[in-house]
Design an enzyme around this catalytic site. Sequence first.
Site, PDB file in Angstrom:
ATOM      1  N   PHE A 128       0.811  -1.222   0.000  1.00 49.51           N
ATOM      2  CA  PHE A 128       0.000   0.000   0.000  1.00 49.51           C
ATOM      3  C   PHE A 128       0.844   1.271   0.000  1.00 49.51           C
ATOM      4  O   PHE A 128       0.380   2.342  -0.396  1.00 49.51           O
ATOM      5  CB  PHE A 128      -0.966   0.000   1.195  1.00 49.51           C
ATOM      6  CG  PHE A 128      -0.381   0.472   2.499  1.00 49.51           C
ATOM      7  CD1 PHE A 128      -0.566   1.769   2.949  1.00 49.51           C
ATOM      8  CD2 PHE A 128       0.348  -0.385   3.305  1.00 49.51           C
ATOM      9  CE1 PHE A 128      -0.035   2.204   4.159  1.00 49.51           C
ATOM     10  CE2 PHE A 128       0.871   0.021   4.515  1.00 49.51           C
ATOM     11  CZ  PHE A 128       0.685   1.325   4.944  1.00 49.51           C
ATOM     12  N   LYS A 129       2.112   1.154   0.379  1.00 49.37           N
ATOM     13  CA  LYS A 129       2.970   2.338   0.403  1.00 49.37           C
ATOM     14  C   LYS A 129       3.108   2.949  -0.996  1.00 49.37           C
ATOM     15  O   LYS A 129       3.376   4.138  -1.138  1.00 49.37           O
ATOM     16  CB  LYS A 129       4.351   1.987   0.965  1.00 49.37           C
ATOM     17  CG  LYS A 129       4.333   1.253   2.319  1.00 49.37           C
ATOM     18  CD  LYS A 129       3.852   2.113   3.446  1.00 49.37           C
ATOM     19  CE  LYS A 129       3.678   1.349   4.743  1.00 49.37           C
ATOM     20  NZ  LYS A 129       4.890   0.998   5.436  1.00 49.37           N
ATOM     21  N   ASP A 130       2.936   2.125  -2.033  1.00 48.16           N
ATOM     22  CA  ASP A 130       3.008   2.643  -3.405  1.00 48.16           C
ATOM     23  C   ASP A 130       1.948   3.713  -3.672  1.00 48.16           C
ATOM     24  O   ASP A 130       2.153   4.592  -4.509  1.00 48.16           O
ATOM     25  CB  ASP A 130       2.792   1.513  -4.427  1.00 48.16           C
ATOM     26  CG  ASP A 130       3.962   0.549  -4.488  1.00 48.16           C
ATOM     27  OD1 ASP A 130       5.111   0.992  -4.376  1.00 48.16           O
ATOM     28  OD2 ASP A 130       3.717  -0.663  -4.648  1.00 48.16           O
ATOM     29  N   LEU A 133       3.719   6.752  -2.189  1.00 46.87           N
ATOM     30  CA  LEU A 133       5.106   6.967  -2.587  1.00 46.87           C
ATOM     31  C   LEU A 133       5.289   7.038  -4.103  1.00 46.87           C
ATOM     32  O   LEU A 133       6.368   7.384  -4.575  1.00 46.87           O
ATOM     33  CB  LEU A 133       6.002   5.897  -1.969  1.00 46.87           C
ATOM     34  CG  LEU A 133       6.274   6.170  -0.480  1.00 46.87           C
ATOM     35  CD1 LEU A 133       6.820   4.946   0.219  1.00 46.87           C
ATOM     36  CD2 LEU A 133       7.222   7.343  -0.317  1.00 46.87           C
ATOM     37  N   THR A 163       7.822   0.577   3.205  1.00 48.62           N
ATOM     38  CA  THR A 163       8.118   1.963   2.837  1.00 48.62           C
ATOM     39  C   THR A 163       9.439   2.061   2.096  1.00 48.62           C
ATOM     40  O   THR A 163       9.570   2.781   1.110  1.00 48.62           O
ATOM     41  CB  THR A 163       8.149   2.871   4.086  1.00 48.62           C
ATOM     42  OG1 THR A 163       6.828   3.040   4.571  1.00 48.62           O
ATOM     43  CG2 THR A 163       8.727   4.239   3.762  1.00 48.62           C
TER      44      THR A 163
END
Length: 513
Positions: A128-130, A133, A163
């Site tokens: 989900f960090k994509d 980011l 992350t």
Amino acid sequence: MPDGYEKTIEKTKGNLFMEVLYKSTRSDGTPVTASQAILKGLSEDGGLFVPDHIPTLDKSLSELSNMTYKETAYEVMKLFLTDFTEEELKTCIDKAYDSKFDTDVIAPLVEADGVYFLELFHGATIAFKDMALSILPHLLITAAKKNQVKNEIVILTATSGDTGKAALAGFAGVEGTRIIVFYPKNGVSPIQEKQMVTQKGANTHVVGIHGNFDDAQTGVKQLFNDRELAKEMEKAGFQFSSANSINIGRLVPQIVYYVYAYARLLSEGELKEGEKINVVVPTGNFGNILAAYYAKNMGLPIEKLICASNDNKVLYDFFQTGAYDKNREFVLTTSPSMDILISSNLERLIYRIAGNDAGKNTELMNALSGEGKYEITEVMRKELLDFYGNFATESEAGQTIKALFERCGYIIDTHTAVAAAVYGKYKKETKDGTKTVIASTASPFKFTRSVMEAIDPKYSSMEDFELVDELAKLGNISVPNAIEEIRTAQVLHKTVCERNEMKTIVKNFLEIK
């Protein structure tokens, strides 16, 4: 009061809304613009930047239900990033949510076992960090231009697994930036580590530390607050910024997918306009669930925010007792991105429930850094009624993966399993039948060994990439490109250090003598 504090910004089609400025959670100093907050990452006083008010959605839910992910992103982010022009913001969004994602819808919803799984793992690094980011590098570079920054931006980040790779992928090769990622050497999954240490790009640097995520995160915060280092970097033409969820440029894009999920359910006739939903989030650093809280405060019809912890249940205990206490055993689990005892983003919530009282918040944060614990007042506890906290043990998470697969043929990762297990406890405890969205934060391919062994112990004898192929076959799903590309990738980053060597590592990478 600074110039422009009460300024109203005019956007397209004559819409008028108040400029959002950003204040530190630890002082009542002069507010800064969104672009300045993104550039700084962390306030000089060690506080986190928070909006001076949470804006209200200015499009109806039915209007939003007809929008693509990119269109929704613009409608949400324009309300928070008010010093970005329409063209600047739309350019950042277009560059972020493109073919890096393996689905046009960016964040699909999958119904399984009576709940909706919001799949946030279709980006370049399958976590989900994509979602944030992918856009942060573009926001940061735009912010630098807006503020006439001539220095090279050095992204300094601690990661509990996801992350790091997402930030590396986002910033690799981006002109005017360098990125240094610290991760706990023995505290991430084999796939997570391989993703990071094979990262290409002359501006990237990956370092394993002997310690856990909290050690890495604390070290990074100390480097941000090191005035002597800041002067040395300025002299050498560098300045720090952050890709951690302490950066408001990470938090704002995360609000988008909760709004989008609701709009999709409305569009597909699963909800009536205004009908409330519950949201379940597997939580470590508290940023992802805080984004859902902000979405609720913007007017999204969310009833309960269900905070799911693993065996490192510091947040569960906090919601139960009002006391936050990190003085406990640190447990390495199969959901490593949640193996955190200092939930940095909780500070933003603490500041808000303290009535935006920077003095009170600072007092509590000083107690946390000094004694390792603090306790909120009864008045503050009453402000937490939006939240429900619980936790799932390793065995409960594993059983949830197995049971869901056997019932529905749907395979989830270990972090999503913690959320699903906690939701099961919530439903049993409350009998609440409200429609529910579970944030599915990583692809099962990122944690193949843990996932496959949960489904059947017979898989324990297989090699990691054998398990990848078996998972694809079992779930009738394609192996993501993020996994395919690391099968034979060369290890490029081999640096390992002690916690007290992080400053030296940074200076060496930047060639500061």
